[in-house]
Design a protein around this motif. Structure first.
Motif, PDB file in Angstrom:
ATOM      1  N   GLY A 171       0.815  -1.219   0.000  1.00  0.00           N
ATOM      2  CA  GLY A 171       0.000   0.000   0.000  1.00  0.00           C
ATOM      3  C   GLY A 171       0.838   1.253   0.000  1.00  0.00           C
ATOM      4  O   GLY A 171       0.502   2.259   0.635  1.00  0.00           O
ATOM      5  N   THR A 172       1.960   1.221  -0.746  1.00  0.00           N
ATOM      6  CA  THR A 172       2.873   2.355  -0.752  1.00  0.00           C
ATOM      7  C   THR A 172       3.348   2.648  -2.165  1.00  0.00           C
ATOM      8  O   THR A 172       2.910   2.006  -3.124  1.00  0.00           O
ATOM      9  N   THR A 173       4.233   3.626  -2.283  1.00  0.00           N
ATOM     10  CA  THR A 173       4.817   3.977  -3.571  1.00  0.00           C
ATOM     11  C   THR A 173       6.326   3.817  -3.501  1.00  0.00           C
ATOM     12  O   THR A 173       6.911   3.742  -2.407  1.00  0.00           O
ATOM     13  N   GLU A 174       6.961   3.781  -4.650  1.00  0.00           N
ATOM     14  CA  GLU A 174       8.415   3.629  -4.680  1.00  0.00           C
ATOM     15  C   GLU A 174       9.099   4.813  -3.992  1.00  0.00           C
ATOM     16  O   GLU A 174      10.090   4.639  -3.279  1.00  0.00           O
ATOM     17  N   GLU A 175       8.560   6.003  -4.195  1.00  0.00           N
ATOM     18  CA  GLU A 175       9.141   7.196  -3.577  1.00  0.00           C
ATOM     19  C   GLU A 175       9.011   7.146  -2.053  1.00  0.00           C
ATOM     20  O   GLU A 175       9.962   7.448  -1.324  1.00  0.00           O
ATOM     21  N   PHE A 176       7.834   6.748  -1.568  1.00  0.00           N
ATOM     22  CA  PHE A 176       7.597   6.668  -0.128  1.00  0.00           C
ATOM     23  C   PHE A 176       8.486   5.595   0.496  1.00  0.00           C
ATOM     24  O   PHE A 176       9.053   5.779   1.573  1.00  0.00           O
ATOM     25  N   LEU A 177       8.617   4.471  -0.185  1.00  0.00           N
ATOM     26  CA  LEU A 177       9.480   3.388   0.284  1.00  0.00           C
ATOM     27  C   LEU A 177      10.927   3.850   0.342  1.00  0.00           C
ATOM     28  O   LEU A 177      11.640   3.580   1.326  1.00  0.00           O
ATOM     29  N   SER A 178      11.363   4.536  -0.700  1.00  0.00           N
ATOM     30  CA  SER A 178      12.730   5.044  -0.747  1.00  0.00           C
ATOM     31  C   SER A 178      13.009   6.002   0.398  1.00  0.00           C
ATOM     32  O   SER A 178      14.062   5.940   1.046  1.00  0.00           O
ATOM     33  N   ASP A 179      12.055   6.887   0.689  1.00  0.00           N
ATOM     34  CA  ASP A 179      12.229   7.843   1.791  1.00  0.00           C
ATOM     35  C   ASP A 179      12.319   7.133   3.133  1.00  0.00           C
ATOM     36  O   ASP A 179      13.098   7.532   4.002  1.00  0.00           O
ATOM     37  N   ALA A 180      11.521   6.072   3.315  1.00  0.00           N
ATOM     38  CA  ALA A 180      11.517   5.345   4.584  1.00  0.00           C
ATOM     39  C   ALA A 180      12.850   4.636   4.812  1.00  0.00           C
ATOM     40  O   ALA A 180      13.443   4.713   5.904  1.00  0.00           O
ATOM     41  N   ILE A 181      13.348   3.939   3.796  1.00  0.00           N
ATOM     42  CA  ILE A 181      14.621   3.228   3.943  1.00  0.00           C
ATOM     43  C   ILE A 181      15.766   4.226   4.055  1.00  0.00           C
ATOM     44  O   ILE A 181      16.722   4.030   4.810  1.00  0.00           O
ATOM     45  N   SER A 182      15.671   5.339   3.330  1.00  0.00           N
ATOM     46  CA  SER A 182      16.696   6.379   3.408  1.00  0.00           C
ATOM     47  C   SER A 182      16.816   6.928   4.822  1.00  0.00           C
ATOM     48  O   SER A 182      17.924   7.115   5.336  1.00  0.00           O
ATOM     49  N   ALA A 183      15.673   7.195   5.462  1.00  0.00           N
ATOM     50  CA  ALA A 183      15.684   7.743   6.822  1.00  0.00           C
ATOM     51  C   ALA A 183      16.331   6.760   7.791  1.00  0.00           C
ATOM     52  O   ALA A 183      17.083   7.157   8.699  1.00  0.00           O
ATOM     53  N   TYR A 184      16.051   5.478   7.608  1.00  0.00           N
ATOM     54  CA  TYR A 184      16.644   4.466   8.487  1.00  0.00           C
ATOM     55  C   TYR A 184      18.156   4.406   8.279  1.00  0.00           C
ATOM     56  O   TYR A 184      18.937   4.412   9.241  1.00  0.00           O
ATOM     57  N   CYS A 185      18.588   4.343   7.018  1.00  0.00           N
ATOM     58  CA  CYS A 185      20.013   4.228   6.722  1.00  0.00           C
ATOM     59  C   CYS A 185      20.778   5.487   7.125  1.00  0.00           C
ATOM     60  O   CYS A 185      21.962   5.418   7.460  1.00  0.00           O
ATOM     61  N   GLU A 186      20.091   6.618   7.096  1.00  0.00           N
ATOM     62  CA  GLU A 186      20.730   7.873   7.491  1.00  0.00           C
ATOM     63  C   GLU A 186      21.324   7.766   8.888  1.00  0.00           C
ATOM     64  O   GLU A 186      22.420   8.287   9.155  1.00  0.00           O
ATOM     65  N   LYS A 187      20.645   7.052   9.771  1.00  0.00           N
ATOM     66  CA  LYS A 187      21.094   6.947  11.159  1.00  0.00           C
ATOM     67  C   LYS A 187      21.783   5.619  11.448  1.00  0.00           C
ATOM     68  O   LYS A 187      22.704   5.557  12.255  1.00  0.00           O
ATOM     69  N   ARG A 188      21.339   4.539  10.797  1.00  0.00           N
ATOM     70  CA  ARG A 188      21.844   3.198  11.137  1.00  0.00           C
ATOM     71  C   ARG A 188      22.899   2.669  10.169  1.00  0.00           C
ATOM     72  O   ARG A 188      23.783   1.908  10.567  1.00  0.00           O
ATOM     73  N   VAL A 189      22.771   3.033   8.899  1.00  0.00           N
ATOM     74  CA  VAL A 189      23.714   2.530   7.891  1.00  0.00           C
ATOM     75  C   VAL A 189      24.149   3.725   7.031  1.00  0.00           C
ATOM     76  O   VAL A 189      23.801   3.813   5.839  1.00  0.00           O
ATOM     77  N   PRO A 190      24.883   4.653   7.607  1.00  0.00           N
ATOM     78  CA  PRO A 190      25.183   5.913   6.922  1.00  0.00           C
ATOM     79  C   PRO A 190      25.982   5.776   5.633  1.00  0.00           C
ATOM     80  O   PRO A 190      25.943   6.672   4.778  1.00  0.00           O
ATOM     81  N   SER A 191      26.706   4.670   5.459  1.00  0.00           N
ATOM     82  CA  SER A 191      27.507   4.503   4.248  1.00  0.00           C
ATOM     83  C   SER A 191      26.692   3.985   3.072  1.00  0.00           C
ATOM     84  O   SER A 191      27.166   3.973   1.933  1.00  0.00           O
ATOM     85  N   ALA A 192      25.456   3.552   3.327  1.00  0.00           N
ATOM     86  CA  ALA A 192      24.625   2.996   2.257  1.00  0.00           C
ATOM     87  C   ALA A 192      23.999   4.107   1.425  1.00  0.00           C
ATOM     88  O   ALA A 192      23.582   5.137   1.947  1.00  0.00           O
ATOM     89  N   THR A 193      23.953   3.883   0.121  1.00  0.00           N
ATOM     90  CA  THR A 193      23.305   4.831  -0.783  1.00  0.00           C
ATOM     91  C   THR A 193      22.161   4.175  -1.551  1.00  0.00           C
ATOM     92  O   THR A 193      21.464   4.837  -2.319  1.00  0.00           O
TER      93      THR A 193
END
Length: 237
Positions: A171-193
């Motif tokens: 029930g989501t979009t690719e953009e929304f999914l990307s933002d959610a994973i980005s926010a997580y990686c920003e704090k937990r996996v900062p080297s991931a792009t």
């Protein structure tokens, strides 16, 4: 004696008339200048709802892209005189910047938000961290308690392999999914792009939960689990 008294009375009356005329001229002059007796001149410090006072700290928020720190995929955009949160719903909050103070690595931006068409009590945007990795928290936020700055000055975090079928189940979009994973990686996996969908989905028909795993492109190939329910996303390692 009576004649002297009469003369003295006429003299006093003449003096009072002169004083009274002077007072009238004074009041008239004040009115002509837009000021009545007993009033102080109005200052030019009034603010209109939704108008920023040009706070440098607040202006710096408008130059960045912000995603929810809880990994829900919600975003917040700061504009002149307004902040707009987008998630499972859209919340636009007009505001006036009152002041800003910085100390010990934090900046406190005092704001006066407008809620439901009425001015709400003053609250603060609390900004912490260094440029490029800042976090902003506030009681004025309606969707997420805090937002983190997306790395790369707004460059999009890439998610690969998320099929149309998976997005429909979540029930989501690719953009929304990307933002959610980005926010997580920003704090937990900062080297991931970027992160890649593993291709498997677990669907709990009873609870309505839909979960899937992704692999980040960091050196450890960190596994990221995304759980979706009613369009809201929760990201965990």
């Amino acid at each position: 004696m009576r004649k002297n008294t009469l003369v003295a009375g006429l003299a006093i009356a003449a003096i009072l008339m002169l004083v009274g005329a002077g007072a009238v001229r004074c009041v008239a002059s004040n009115i002509a200048n837009g000021q009545e007796e007993g009033e102080t001149p109005a200052t030019n410090q009034s603010r209109e709802d939704g108008a920023s006072n040009g706070s440098g700290a607040y202006d710096s928020l408008t130059n960045a892209v912000w995603v929810a720190a809880d990994g829900s995929g919600a975003t917040c955009e700061f504009k002149e005189g307004m902040m707009v949160e987008k998630g499972s719903r859209l919340e636009a909050t007009p505001l006036t910047v009152i002041s800003e103070q910085s100390a010990k690595g934090q900046t406190v931006i005092t704001i006066e938000p407008v809620k439901n068409g009425a001015t709400a009590p003053q609250t603060a945007l609390i900004v912490s961290g260094l440029d490029g990795a800042r976090e902003v928290a506030s009681d004025a936020f309606a969707i997420s308690k805090s937002y983190v700055e997306r790395a790369g000055g707004g460059g999009r975090f890439n998610v690969y392999g998320a099929s149309k079928e998976y997005l429909e189940l979540a029930g989501t979009t690719e953009e929304f999914l990307s933002d959610a994973i980005s926010a997580y990686c920003e704090k937990r996996v900062p080297s991931a792009t970027a992160a890649t969908f593993d291709g498997e989905v677990f669907l709990d028909m009873k609870s309505g939960l839909c979960s899937a795993t992704f692999h980040a492109n960091d050196a450890a190939s960190t596994i990221i689990t995304v759980t979706a329910k009613s369009g809201a996303l929760t990201v965990a390692g």
